[in-house]
Design a protein around this motif. Sequence first.
Motif, mmCIF file in Angstrom:
data_model
loop_
_atom_site.group_PDB
_atom_site.id
_atom_site.type_symbol
_atom_site.label_atom_id
_atom_site.label_comp_id
_atom_site.label_asym_id
_atom_site.label_seq_id
_atom_site.Cartn_x
_atom_site.Cartn_y
_atom_site.Cartn_z
ATOM 1 N N CYS A 6 -10.467 10.405 -0.591
ATOM 2 C CA CYS A 6 -10.596 8.961 -0.768
ATOM 3 C C CYS A 6 -12.051 8.557 -0.568
ATOM 4 C CB CYS A 6 -9.699 8.208 0.201
ATOM 5 S SG CYS A 6 -9.687 6.416 -0.107
ATOM 6 N N VAL A 44 -5.606 4.373 4.686
ATOM 7 C CA VAL A 44 -6.122 5.608 4.085
ATOM 8 C C VAL A 44 -5.866 6.792 5.015
ATOM 9 C CG1 VAL A 44 -8.191 6.810 3.294
ATOM 10 C CG2 VAL A 44 -7.859 4.382 2.736
ATOM 11 N N SER A 47 -2.305 8.157 5.457
ATOM 12 C CA SER A 47 -1.667 8.774 4.291
ATOM 13 C C SER A 47 -1.766 10.288 4.359
ATOM 14 C CB SER A 47 -2.323 8.250 3.005
ATOM 15 O OG SER A 47 -2.243 6.846 2.942
ATOM 16 N N CYS A 104 -9.095 9.024 -4.886
ATOM 17 C CA CYS A 104 -8.805 7.600 -4.977
ATOM 18 C C CYS A 104 -10.063 6.865 -4.542
ATOM 19 C CB CYS A 104 -7.592 7.204 -4.142
ATOM 20 S SG CYS A 104 -7.595 7.767 -2.437
ATOM 21 N N HIS A 106 -11.543 3.193 -3.297
ATOM 22 C CA HIS A 106 -11.091 1.963 -2.656
ATOM 23 C C HIS A 106 -12.307 1.081 -2.393
ATOM 24 C CE1 HIS A 106 -8.830 -0.781 -0.235
ATOM 25 N NE2 HIS A 106 -7.849 0.053 0.057
ATOM 26 N N GLN A 116 0.318 2.462 4.310
ATOM 27 C CA GLN A 116 -0.392 3.657 3.869
ATOM 28 C C GLN A 116 -0.502 3.608 2.358
ATOM 29 O OE1 GLN A 116 1.968 6.864 5.401
ATOM 30 N NE2 GLN A 116 3.547 6.667 3.845
ATOM 31 N N LEU A 117 -1.342 4.443 1.794
ATOM 32 C CA LEU A 117 -1.542 4.398 0.355
ATOM 33 C C LEU A 117 -0.237 4.728 -0.371
ATOM 34 C CD1 LEU A 117 -4.978 6.222 -0.015
ATOM 35 C CD2 LEU A 117 -4.532 3.785 0.307
ATOM 36 N N TYR A 133 -4.379 0.292 -10.498
ATOM 37 C CA TYR A 133 -3.434 -0.515 -9.727
ATOM 38 C C TYR A 133 -3.733 -1.983 -9.987
ATOM 39 C CZ TYR A 133 -1.836 3.755 -7.562
ATOM 40 O OH TYR A 133 -1.297 5.006 -7.355
ATOM 41 N N PHE A 181 -8.467 -0.694 -6.087
ATOM 42 C CA PHE A 181 -7.962 0.634 -5.752
ATOM 43 C C PHE A 181 -7.566 1.338 -7.032
ATOM 44 C CE2 PHE A 181 -4.462 3.559 -4.623
ATOM 45 C CZ PHE A 181 -5.139 4.373 -3.705
ATOM 46 N N ARG A 183 -6.964 5.547 -8.839
ATOM 47 C CA ARG A 183 -6.952 7.008 -8.708
ATOM 48 C C ARG A 183 -7.539 7.604 -9.980
ATOM 49 N NH1 ARG A 183 -1.933 6.431 -5.351
ATOM 50 N NH2 ARG A 183 -2.248 7.803 -3.543
#
Length: 285
Positions: A6, A44, A47, A104, A106, A116-117, A133, A181, A183
């Motif tokens: 992340c 983060v 997760s 990911c 952020h 959590q993610l 997202y 956010f 990925r």
Amino acid sequence: MNAESCVVLAGGTGTRLRAVTGGGNKHLVPINGVSALRHVIEPVVASATVGSVVVVTSPEWRDVIAHELRGISRPVHVVTQPRADGTLAAVLCALPMVTADRLCVHLGDNLFGWRQLPPAPPWYPVQADAVLYVVRGGASEARHFGRVVVEHSAGWLVAVSLAEKEDAPPGHDGALLLTGFVRVTRAALSEAAAAVRCSVRGEWELTSALDYLARRGRAGVELVEAPWLDIGTPERLTRAPAVLAARRTSTARPVRPTAPTPVRSDGRARGLELPPGPPWPAPRA
């Protein structure tokens, strides 16, 4: 096994928050007695799928950010972006510390009501190289956050393009807004970074890389159901405690899965309410 790294971007001072920050780093603004950045990091590190965590900031804030993140439950690497040359450039600065093939990203001024993610959708990275997202928003909000244009493909939402900070087209009462956010696979990000051009301001933007992937059918979409907030203005900052409270009280799914989703004959996915407007495209053949 940790499947992703992340990258958290925390370099901006936030001119619209100057009355609150006094020109300091906006990610250190206290919310309920804790910095915004720590509130971002909390889900983060909670997760299980996240391995390495990398925070990118400007050189003058490196030591302050590192001090602020002491005591986090897992190691967080702080790296610097030598010049303020865009969000994509910031992510590239983090890659030497990234340990996974998937990452990911952020934005450090975006708060979510999830604890959590959310898990990665089953179609990523097999059918798409990126996951965007999004949230539903009003047409006028598109000029502040950017809009994602979508279509249906084999029952899941695929991004067609990203419209950076412009009004939704006439006839649309709503839009799908890009949150802070995403990925993306490391290979796809590197490819897009090599292909896109810098903006007129001389900045390399992450949205340009995501738009590159979307226009090639390589970015899918997930709809965020948890509360979301960009804290970029004093007015929005006042709403932050309510978003954080949702982490303690909400039992809702963080996202509404978009695959597998049956698609009706008019191209709309059953159970997924898209912003009203002209008919959405039917699934691609």
